[in-house]
Design a protein around this motif. Structure first.
Motif, PDB file in Angstrom:
ATOM      1  N   ALA A 295      27.579 -12.149  19.064  1.00 34.07           N
ATOM      2  CA  ALA A 295      26.537 -13.083  18.650  1.00 34.07           C
ATOM      3  C   ALA A 295      27.148 -14.388  18.156  1.00 34.07           C
ATOM      4  O   ALA A 295      26.682 -15.479  18.484  1.00 34.07           O
ATOM      5  CB  ALA A 295      25.679 -12.461  17.557  1.00 34.07           C
ATOM      6  N   ARG A 296      28.240 -14.271  17.357  1.00 34.00           N
ATOM      7  CA  ARG A 296      28.910 -15.480  16.867  1.00 34.00           C
ATOM      8  C   ARG A 296      29.428 -16.330  18.018  1.00 34.00           C
ATOM      9  O   ARG A 296      29.375 -17.556  17.984  1.00 34.00           O
ATOM     10  CB  ARG A 296      30.105 -15.097  15.994  1.00 34.00           C
ATOM     11  N   ASP A 297      29.932 -15.652  19.044  1.00 37.72           N
ATOM     12  CA  ASP A 297      30.440 -16.389  20.201  1.00 37.72           C
ATOM     13  C   ASP A 297      29.319 -17.190  20.851  1.00 37.72           C
ATOM     14  O   ASP A 297      29.482 -18.354  21.191  1.00 37.72           O
ATOM     15  CB  ASP A 297      31.046 -15.423  21.228  1.00 37.72           C
ATOM     16  N   LEU A 298      28.155 -16.521  21.025  1.00 40.12           N
ATOM     17  CA  LEU A 298      27.031 -17.217  21.655  1.00 40.12           C
ATOM     18  C   LEU A 298      26.626 -18.429  20.823  1.00 40.12           C
ATOM     19  O   LEU A 298      26.243 -19.472  21.345  1.00 40.12           O
ATOM     20  CB  LEU A 298      25.827 -16.286  21.800  1.00 40.12           C
ATOM     21  N   LEU A 299      26.718 -18.280  19.478  1.00 39.28           N
ATOM     22  CA  LEU A 299      26.330 -19.382  18.595  1.00 39.28           C
ATOM     23  C   LEU A 299      27.244 -20.585  18.754  1.00 39.28           C
ATOM     24  O   LEU A 299      26.928 -21.680  18.310  1.00 39.28           O
ATOM     25  CB  LEU A 299      26.326 -18.912  17.134  1.00 39.28           C
ATOM     26  N   GLY A 300      28.396 -20.382  19.392  1.00 40.78           N
ATOM     27  CA  GLY A 300      29.317 -21.491  19.629  1.00 40.78           C
ATOM     28  C   GLY A 300      28.855 -22.444  20.716  1.00 40.78           C
ATOM     29  O   GLY A 300      29.365 -23.558  20.824  1.00 40.78           O
ATOM     30  N   TYR A 301      27.892 -22.038  21.537  1.00 42.69           N
ATOM     31  CA  TYR A 301      27.403 -22.931  22.595  1.00 42.69           C
ATOM     32  C   TYR A 301      26.285 -23.809  22.052  1.00 42.69           C
ATOM     33  O   TYR A 301      25.518 -23.374  21.190  1.00 42.69           O
ATOM     34  CB  TYR A 301      26.909 -22.124  23.794  1.00 42.69           C
ATOM     35  N   PRO A 302      26.185 -25.039  22.550  1.00 45.71           N
ATOM     36  CA  PRO A 302      25.156 -25.938  21.993  1.00 45.71           C
ATOM     37  C   PRO A 302      23.751 -25.358  22.190  1.00 45.71           C
ATOM     38  O   PRO A 302      23.476 -24.669  23.176  1.00 45.71           O
ATOM     39  CB  PRO A 302      25.322 -27.221  22.799  1.00 45.71           C
ATOM     40  N   HIS A 303      22.895 -25.624  21.239  1.00 44.04           N
ATOM     41  CA  HIS A 303      21.487 -25.280  21.269  1.00 44.04           C
ATOM     42  C   HIS A 303      20.872 -25.713  22.602  1.00 44.04           C
ATOM     43  O   HIS A 303      21.162 -26.798  23.084  1.00 44.04           O
ATOM     44  CB  HIS A 303      20.798 -26.031  20.132  1.00 44.04           C
ATOM     45  N   GLY A 304      20.059 -24.844  23.206  1.00 42.56           N
ATOM     46  CA  GLY A 304      19.355 -25.240  24.426  1.00 42.56           C
ATOM     47  C   GLY A 304      20.180 -25.144  25.694  1.00 42.56           C
ATOM     48  O   GLY A 304      19.767 -25.629  26.740  1.00 42.56           O
ATOM     49  N   THR A 305      21.356 -24.503  25.636  1.00 44.02           N
ATOM     50  CA  THR A 305      22.155 -24.356  26.845  1.00 44.02           C
ATOM     51  C   THR A 305      22.127 -22.905  27.340  1.00 44.02           C
ATOM     52  O   THR A 305      21.714 -22.004  26.620  1.00 44.02           O
ATOM     53  CB  THR A 305      23.638 -24.729  26.609  1.00 44.02           C
TER      54      THR A 305
ATOM     55  N   MET B  70      24.944 -25.616  31.072  1.00 45.04           N
ATOM     56  CA  MET B  70      23.730 -26.079  31.756  1.00 45.04           C
ATOM     57  C   MET B  70      22.532 -25.995  30.795  1.00 45.04           C
ATOM     58  O   MET B  70      22.426 -25.065  30.005  1.00 45.04           O
ATOM     59  CB  MET B  70      23.469 -25.197  32.982  1.00 45.04           C
ATOM     60  N   SER B  71      21.652 -26.970  30.863  1.00 44.64           N
ATOM     61  CA  SER B  71      20.482 -26.941  29.985  1.00 44.64           C
ATOM     62  C   SER B  71      19.578 -25.794  30.400  1.00 44.64           C
ATOM     63  O   SER B  71      19.515 -25.424  31.574  1.00 44.64           O
ATOM     64  CB  SER B  71      19.717 -28.252  30.064  1.00 44.64           C
ATOM     65  N   GLN B  72      18.858 -25.235  29.429  1.00 47.67           N
ATOM     66  CA  GLN B  72      18.006 -24.084  29.747  1.00 47.67           C
ATOM     67  C   GLN B  72      16.902 -24.460  30.731  1.00 47.67           C
ATOM     68  O   GLN B  72      16.463 -23.635  31.529  1.00 47.67           O
ATOM     69  CB  GLN B  72      17.442 -23.490  28.451  1.00 47.67           C
ATOM     70  N   GLY B  73      16.473 -25.722  30.684  1.00 44.80           N
ATOM     71  CA  GLY B  73      15.477 -26.179  31.659  1.00 44.80           C
ATOM     72  C   GLY B  73      16.018 -26.049  33.076  1.00 44.80           C
ATOM     73  O   GLY B  73      15.328 -25.583  33.992  1.00 44.80           O
ATOM     74  N   ASP B  74      17.279 -26.448  33.267  1.00 43.47           N
ATOM     75  CA  ASP B  74      17.882 -26.347  34.597  1.00 43.47           C
ATOM     76  C   ASP B  74      18.111 -24.888  34.983  1.00 43.47           C
ATOM     77  O   ASP B  74      18.037 -24.533  36.162  1.00 43.47           O
ATOM     78  CB  ASP B  74      19.201 -27.124  34.647  1.00 43.47           C
ATOM     79  N   VAL B  75      18.385 -24.040  33.994  1.00 49.38           N
ATOM     80  CA  VAL B  75      18.551 -22.611  34.280  1.00 49.38           C
ATOM     81  C   VAL B  75      17.238 -22.053  34.858  1.00 49.38           C
ATOM     82  O   VAL B  75      17.242 -21.336  35.855  1.00 49.38           O
ATOM     83  CB  VAL B  75      18.943 -21.823  33.003  1.00 49.38           C
TER      84      VAL B  75
ATOM     85  N   ALA C 196      11.223 -20.085  29.959  1.00 46.94           N
ATOM     86  CA  ALA C 196      10.314 -20.967  30.707  1.00 46.94           C
ATOM     87  C   ALA C 196       9.005 -21.159  29.952  1.00 46.94           C
ATOM     88  O   ALA C 196       8.478 -22.273  29.861  1.00 46.94           O
ATOM     89  CB  ALA C 196      10.042 -20.392  32.098  1.00 46.94           C
ATOM     90  N   GLN C 197       8.494 -20.070  29.376  1.00 45.62           N
ATOM     91  CA  GLN C 197       7.236 -20.161  28.627  1.00 45.62           C
ATOM     92  C   GLN C 197       7.407 -21.055  27.395  1.00 45.62           C
ATOM     93  O   GLN C 197       6.560 -21.891  27.112  1.00 45.62           O
ATOM     94  CB  GLN C 197       6.792 -18.763  28.167  1.00 45.62           C
ATOM     95  N   ASP C 198       8.517 -20.855  26.680  1.00 43.88           N
ATOM     96  CA  ASP C 198       8.761 -21.675  25.489  1.00 43.88           C
ATOM     97  C   ASP C 198       8.879 -23.150  25.857  1.00 43.88           C
ATOM     98  O   ASP C 198       8.371 -24.021  25.161  1.00 43.88           O
ATOM     99  CB  ASP C 198      10.063 -21.232  24.796  1.00 43.88           C
ATOM    100  N   GLN C 199       9.588 -23.413  26.957  1.00 45.52           N
ATOM    101  CA  GLN C 199       9.777 -24.810  27.347  1.00 45.52           C
ATOM    102  C   GLN C 199       8.460 -25.453  27.737  1.00 45.52           C
ATOM    103  O   GLN C 199       8.195 -26.609  27.390  1.00 45.52           O
ATOM    104  CB  GLN C 199      10.757 -24.883  28.506  1.00 45.52           C
ATOM    105  N   ALA C 200       7.629 -24.711  28.481  1.00 48.01           N
ATOM    106  CA  ALA C 200       6.329 -25.266  28.871  1.00 48.01           C
ATOM    107  C   ALA C 200       5.490 -25.533  27.629  1.00 48.01           C
ATOM    108  O   ALA C 200       4.816 -26.563  27.534  1.00 48.01           O
ATOM    109  CB  ALA C 200       5.615 -24.312  29.821  1.00 48.01           C
ATOM    110  N   THR C 201       5.552 -24.615  26.657  1.00 52.59           N
ATOM    111  CA  THR C 201       4.794 -24.797  25.423  1.00 52.59           C
ATOM    112  C   THR C 201       5.236 -26.063  24.689  1.00 52.59           C
ATOM    113  O   THR C 201       4.418 -26.899  24.315  1.00 52.59           O
ATOM    114  CB  THR C 201       4.986 -23.582  24.492  1.00 52.59           C
ATOM    115  N   GLU C 202       6.556 -26.202  24.511  1.00 62.55           N
ATOM    116  CA  GLU C 202       7.074 -27.390  23.827  1.00 62.55           C
ATOM    117  C   GLU C 202       6.666 -28.660  24.533  1.00 62.55           C
ATOM    118  O   GLU C 202       6.255 -29.643  23.919  1.00 62.55           O
ATOM    119  CB  GLU C 202       8.608 -27.348  23.797  1.00 62.55           C
TER     120      GLU C 202
END
Lengths: 461, 461
Positions: free
Chosen positions: A123-133, A212-217, A251-257
């Motif tokens: 989990a700590r490793d994942l937290l090392g990547y920028p938010h939204g990637t 990669m941005s989560q939108g592009d994912v 995808a749902q979260d992004q559409a909501t935002e």
């Protein structure tokens, strides 16, 4: 859906109040964890805390993993360290990272202290990547195979490791950590057990960089229609995988935002009914105040034309009609372009194609609406419904010409602003419908009064 | 993404123009079908038709299946019957149904005539379910197992049938057609080969009725996090399955439609750049005209207050500010509630909780914005920036009180309209931001002028 019984939170609350623990355990155990979580989420906090204390750890963990983030936070804040750690451990590393991200710092500290560091390392490793990637939503729990294994050896390996993996539908062939091929479990089952993995047919490898941005994912998934995609670093080392069901949530979260921004609020980040009053005020009041300051310019603009207004009060009557038409056409084009950019149906380099479309559309719609306005004014005058004065035809012409200008301006502004925002590195959805409307209101007034002073010069003005 | 080379449509077009067929076949064959489809979609129609004629049928079919619907339609309209049928046959039944649904009737007839009825039966069956339901997006290509088989027999069956199934990650145990259990391929691989299927541990079965709306299907997937869900009829017979990657497409389409409606257009149904001019005008002009007719009532409303306006032109200056603030707060709450209803975070029965929240939020925001407006007017007067006349304090008070009323009214209208629409069976997203704004504009004017005549009675009025 089957699987959901007739049980609701009040029934559970009753069992808890009456301390009928065995019945409780049995009832919860009979449900899919998602359904159980839905009922538990409706319980008052104290009842939920009690429930989690008496449930078998495995059941508690499974249910906890399915709770909405806000309920997870609430529960963890209510439980003491020892009770909280096994719940956290029941989450996959990507969910752990998400939760640790959102918890109040003091709760995070307490939890991090109570759980062996090795368990939280992923989990700590994942937290090392920028938010939204991509790095933030991948899971490191995949099954890796070696290229020189046979299909039979690989199947044996899957049998041994399947339990700890998040998905075994796709398997990854690694050569010194570098991803060289992707195999489906089905392909492995169908293959000759003696065949070497690197001799099996594979389809072209599609990978996602961790940055990669989560939108592009989401767009990559929508394009390739696969149940999971591997995430790699710059050198092709496999870091983790993202599964289609996790991407659906993203995808749902992004559409909501995106919708919330378009509607002129900050993204709420939580379900509407769970947002507390202060946050609701902040997220809506901030933008409303900014828009209000922008809209104050309309008063300034109208101040400049006070003379014209005093001479022809009739002009004031069409102000709302003119500016709202501009706002409506602007919010149409802003919405269309924001969504098209998000879906990568339209790219930055297409801006001039869009400009041409909007010029043509805006012009046509403006001429059409202007005609409606002109007919309305002349008809009301002729039918004796209202007296626009001696120069009613000129007033009608003023409204017509102004609508052409305002609708055209609205369409072009609404469509180009998302490009400008994207170009400057902002979220195009920030060009909310209300924001465009405010822009167009002010300029619409100027267009209207300038047209009026030209058309009515020497007549009522 | 790796896998995408440096090849673009112009290069392909060149190869086609120069009739370098072998190179063409080789180039296309080297790509993932999705990437090839992306390049082909950019080709002029004639070049694309030529390309599909010379490609090996299998490659052509795979690429065709990945093309956007509009390109598929274009190609089928360009190809003659014999060439079209194998392309149709390369699609899965759910995609066939979608395509047949969208093609011009005359092309559909030609295709239906050229393809053996047996091949199209599955697609025809799907077409029997109402538009927008689970039945339309499911695929009948799943792997069915019998409860009295052993795990070993089942694996053998998977080996034989895997090729014709759309997904073999989940397998379905049927007893006389009734779905009794769901097994993952992984569970089968891990199980003792001699164990009977009905003795294997399974998790609670989650099914989707064929008549469930696609919106609810998306929510079910979001809740249960599974790679596929089985679709059943009223008696529990398995009809087909829906996979997570298909649901991602459905979710994206739904979010797009919802956003477009919220932005005040009809759903475009096609990517922005592919919509022809007439459709663009129709889908935007329709709503714009309706809104324009609504907004005409503002002119009527202001007509009623002509007397007040003539006596105090200063009132006209704050009209845009007042009505746009109501519109902005209305579009905020409409957007929030439309999305919350779509995500089933808020249900119809929650309307009164929402009403309470909006009353509180609207009141607070109204008081706040009103204060800003009051300060602005008094400050401008005192600083000598503008002369609002002798009764500038009363004008300020009028603006303040009006803003409280208008923002409150906007928040409540914007939040309740989506409930009303849902209750009446319409899409809540039809309560577009512009629609709410128009409603609030008209009532905002009435509020403003009524407040003005009360506050300024006997003074400037």
């Amino acid at each position: 859906m089957s699987g959901i019984g007739r049980l609701f939170a009040p029934d559970l609350a009753e069992l808890i109040a009456e301390k009928r623990w065995d019945e409780l355990r049995e009832t919860i155990g009979g449900f899919d964890a998602s359904d159980a979580a839905e009922i538990v989420a409706d319980l008052p906090r104290d009842a939920a805390v009690t429930l989690f204390r008496i449930l078998p750890r495995e059941t508690a963990g499974a249910v906890f993993a399915q709770l909405p983030a806000s309920s997870q936070e609430e529960l963890l804040t209510g439980l003491t360290g020892g009770d909280a750690d096994y719940l956290i451990r029941a989450l996959t590393p990507d969910d752990q990272a998400r939760l640790l991200d959102e918890l109040p710092a003091e709760v995070t500290r307490r939890i991090l202290g109570a759980i062996p560091p090795a368990e939280l390392q992923a989990a700590r490793d994942l937290l090392g990547y920028p938010h939204g990637t991509a790095g933030r939503v991948m899971t490191p729990r995949y099954v890796a195979l070696k290229p020189d294994w046979t299909a039979g050896q690989a199947l044996d390996h899957v049998r041994r490791t399947a339990r700890s993996a998040e998905s075994v539908d796709l398997l990854y062939v690694l050569n010194n950590g570098r991803l060289t091929a992707e195999l489906s479990l089905a392909a492995l089952v169908v293959a000759d057990p003696a065949a070497r993995l690197d001799s099996l047919p594979t389809r072209p490898l599609v990978t996602v960089p961790a940055t990669m941005s989560q939108g592009d994912v989401v767009q990559t998934f929508a394009k390739y229609d696969r149940p999971a995609l591997p995430v790699v670093d710059g050198t092709g080392q496999l870091l983790g995988i993202i599964t289609a069901d996790d991407v659906l949530d993203v995808a749902q979260d992004q559409a909501t935002e995106s919708m919330q921004r378009l509607g002129g609020t900050e993204a709420l980040d939580h379900p509407y009914l769970e947002v507390n009053f202060r946050d609701m005020l902040k997220k809506r009041g901030g933008w409303l105040s900014i828009l209000f300051f922008g809209e104050m310019l309309t008063a300034t603009a109208m101040g400049y034309f006070q003379g014209e207004l005093e001479k022809a009060v009739v002009l004031a009557m069409f102000v709302p009609l003119i500016i709202s038409s501009g706002g409506n056409s602007g919010s149409q084009s802003a919405t269309l372009l924001v969504r098209s950019l998000a879906l990568t149906e339209v790219r930055l380099r297409d801006w001039w194609r869009v400009l041409l479309i909007e010029l043509r559309t805006g012009l046509t719609l403006g001429v059409w609406l202007g005609m409606l306005g002109f007919v309305r004014i002349v008809a009301w005058q002729k039918l004796g419904l209202f007296d626009y004065g001696e120069f009613f035809v000129e007033v009608g012409v003023t409204v017509w010409i102004s609508l052409v200008g305002v609708v055209l301006f609205g369409s072009v502004t609404g469509s180009m602003l998302p490009f400008l925002l994207r170009k400057c590195g902002f979220d195009p959805a920030t060009s909310s419908a209300p924001f465009v409307a405010t822009l167009v209101d002010v300029s619409g007034l100027v267009i209207y009064f300038v047209v009026a002073s030209l058309v009515l010069a020497g007549k009522s003005l």
